[in-house]
Write a protein that holds these residues in place. Structure first.
Motif, short mmCIF file in Angstrom:
data_model
loop_
_atom_site.label_atom_id
_atom_site.label_comp_id
_atom_site.label_asym_id
_atom_site.label_seq_id
_atom_site.Cartn_x
_atom_site.Cartn_y
_atom_site.Cartn_z
N GLU A 61 -6.33 -10.68 -7.92
CA GLU A 61 -6.41 -9.25 -7.65
C GLU A 61 -5.22 -8.50 -8.28
O GLU A 61 -5.39 -7.44 -8.89
CB GLU A 61 -6.45 -8.99 -6.15
N ALA A 82 -3.75 -13.46 -3.52
CA ALA A 82 -4.07 -12.25 -4.29
C ALA A 82 -3.69 -12.37 -5.76
O ALA A 82 -3.53 -11.36 -6.44
CB ALA A 82 -3.35 -11.05 -3.66
N GLU A 112 -7.54 -2.67 -3.95
CA GLU A 112 -7.94 -4.03 -3.56
C GLU A 112 -6.74 -4.97 -3.56
O GLU A 112 -6.54 -5.74 -2.60
CB GLU A 112 -9.00 -4.54 -4.53
N LEU A 132 -9.40 1.62 -7.81
CA LEU A 132 -10.04 0.67 -6.90
C LEU A 132 -9.42 -0.72 -7.01
O LEU A 132 -9.24 -1.41 -6.00
CB LEU A 132 -11.54 0.62 -7.18
N LEU A 133 -9.07 -1.13 -8.22
CA LEU A 133 -8.42 -2.44 -8.39
C LEU A 133 -7.04 -2.45 -7.74
O LEU A 133 -6.64 -3.45 -7.13
CB LEU A 133 -8.31 -2.77 -9.87
N ARG A 150 0.83 -1.21 0.00
CA ARG A 150 0.00 0.00 0.00
C ARG A 150 0.86 1.26 0.00
O ARG A 150 0.56 2.23 -0.70
CB ARG A 150 -0.95 -0.02 1.20
N ARG A 202 -4.10 -4.09 -0.71
CA ARG A 202 -4.59 -4.47 0.61
C ARG A 202 -4.47 -5.99 0.81
O ARG A 202 -4.03 -6.46 1.87
CB ARG A 202 -6.05 -4.04 0.76
N ALA A 203 -4.83 -6.76 -0.20
CA ALA A 203 -4.78 -8.21 -0.09
C ALA A 203 -3.34 -8.70 0.09
O ALA A 203 -3.07 -9.57 0.93
CB ALA A 203 -5.41 -8.86 -1.32
#
Length: 379
Positions: A311, A308, A297, A293-294, A66, A300-301
């Motif tokens: 993702e 992930a 996501e 947003l992708l 992140r 974070r995963a």
């Protein structure tokens, strides 16, 4: 992360003008110096080994995805050179954090975090790109360590690096996944030859040839024969940040388009008054937000240690492809100015292109997603 993001945004907009007119290598060195002085390079090294405190966003033996994504988005918004010099410190050194001996970590990683040592990640070869199993560079065991011979290509920081983390074959033949090993190789070793070349956007890159280069036993990273795992783990940790860089470039392109369309007048009114162009901007905005947003996501995963694969592949695929489309539309909105050297959108158009290729092409991301969807990921 909001405070970090705001800090990087302010830094990027003041740092970019300081490097943009410099020759490529000078620009790269200055970019790294500025990043280090700002304390940003520390985010590419795990806290345990001298890097930044992630405030619980990731375990201290790894780096926060992140944080990497927040930083790369803002750096890429301002300057492709700032972005690449930031992330290469992590890509080039992360295998040391994962598999290096304690002594090697202690004498290397704190200096990477401060920008005193420049790292490079040497995986790709003329015959081994998307398929790392095809690596042919060979490391032969000797009584005093190893002897490394082979050619690597498209190596970022090739001319600048103080050390390379190198994937080489210690057994088996090219095409076999087993038998690959990672090594730490100081750049001043006898037998290393660097041949720089140019790509479409400023980027210190080149071929690196190893001619019977000595590698000490203590410079083995991880276990012999398990280097592919280290290489893939490094890519898995940093791949989402490529998508974040794409988001930064796309956001800058959209901002430039909105500004230009509002100011430029044709046929007696601003270009922003024309419905076709307004539709363009609306779609640019939607694709950008979906990419953001992708990325969030996926980051974070990965930070949470969750599976992930999907993702990350989604984020890398959609963000880089969407950024390319957004930059293309921005160039079109500028008309002739869009292809004039020195215009921001012209630079962005060149900088965004490589993101669909490195650290897993768009086609590879589609293959990964299809395997996950059809349940044959282990086949």
């Amino acid at each position: 992360m909001k405070a970090l993001r705001a800090r990087v945004a302010a830094f990027g907009l003041t740092a970019a003008p300081q490097i943009e007119a410099l020759p490529e290598l000078e620009s790269a060195r200055r970019a790294l110096q500025l990043l280090a002085d700002e304390g940003l390079v520390e985010w590419t090294v795990p806290e345990r080994f001298g890097g930044a405190d992630s405030n619980g966003h990731a375990p201290d033996e790894t780096v926060s995805v992140r944080a990497l994504c927040a930083i790369r988005e803002e750096l890429a918004y301002a300057s492709g050179m700032l972005d690449i010099m930031f992330v290469m410190q992590g890509l080039g050194s992360y295998a040391v954090a994962l598999g290096g001996k304690d002594e090697l970590r202690e004498r290397t990683l704190p200096d990477v975090a401060k920008g005193r040592l420049i790292a490079a990640f040497a995986l790709t070869e003329p015959g081994a790109g998307s398929s790392l199993a095809d690596v042919a560079t060979r490391a032969e065991a000797k009584p005093d360590g190893w002897r490394l011979t082979g050619v690597k290509t498209f190596i970022s920081n090739a001319e600048l690096a103080d050390f390379f983390t190198v994937l080489a074959r210690t057994s088996g033949a090219p095409g076999e996944k087993d038998g690959l090993t990672m090594f730490f190789v100081p750049a001043n070793r006898r037998g290393i030859e660097v041949r720089p070349f140019e790509v479409i956007a400023p980027h210190p890159i080149g071929d690196v040839q190893f001619h019977d280069v000595h590698v000490a036993e203590g410079e083995l990273l991880g276990e012999a024969g398990r280097g592919l795992e280290l290489a893939l783990a490094t890519l898995a940790r940093f791949r989402t940040s490529v998508a974040a860089a794409a988001v930064g470039i796309a956001r800058r392109a959209l901002d430039e388009s909105v500004r230009h369309l509002a100011q430029r007048r044709q046929f007696g009114r601003p270009l922003a008054a024309f419905q076709g162009l307004r539709f363009d901007v609306a779609e640019m905005d939607v694709r950008l937000r979906a990419a953001q947003l992708l990325v969030a996501e996926a980051a974070r995963a990965v930070d949470n240690g969750e599976p992930a694969t999907r993702e990350v592949a989604r984020a890398k695929l959609f963000a880089t492809e969407s950024a390319a489309w957004i930059c293309d539309r921005a160039v079109q909105h500028f008309g002739g100015l869009g292809v004039k050297r020195g215009e921001t959108v012209e630079r962005l158009y060149r900088e965004v292109r490589a993101l669909r290729i490195y650290e897993g092409t768009s086609e590879i991301q589609k293959l990964i997603l299809a395997k996950e969807i059809f349940g044959d990921a282990k086949s």
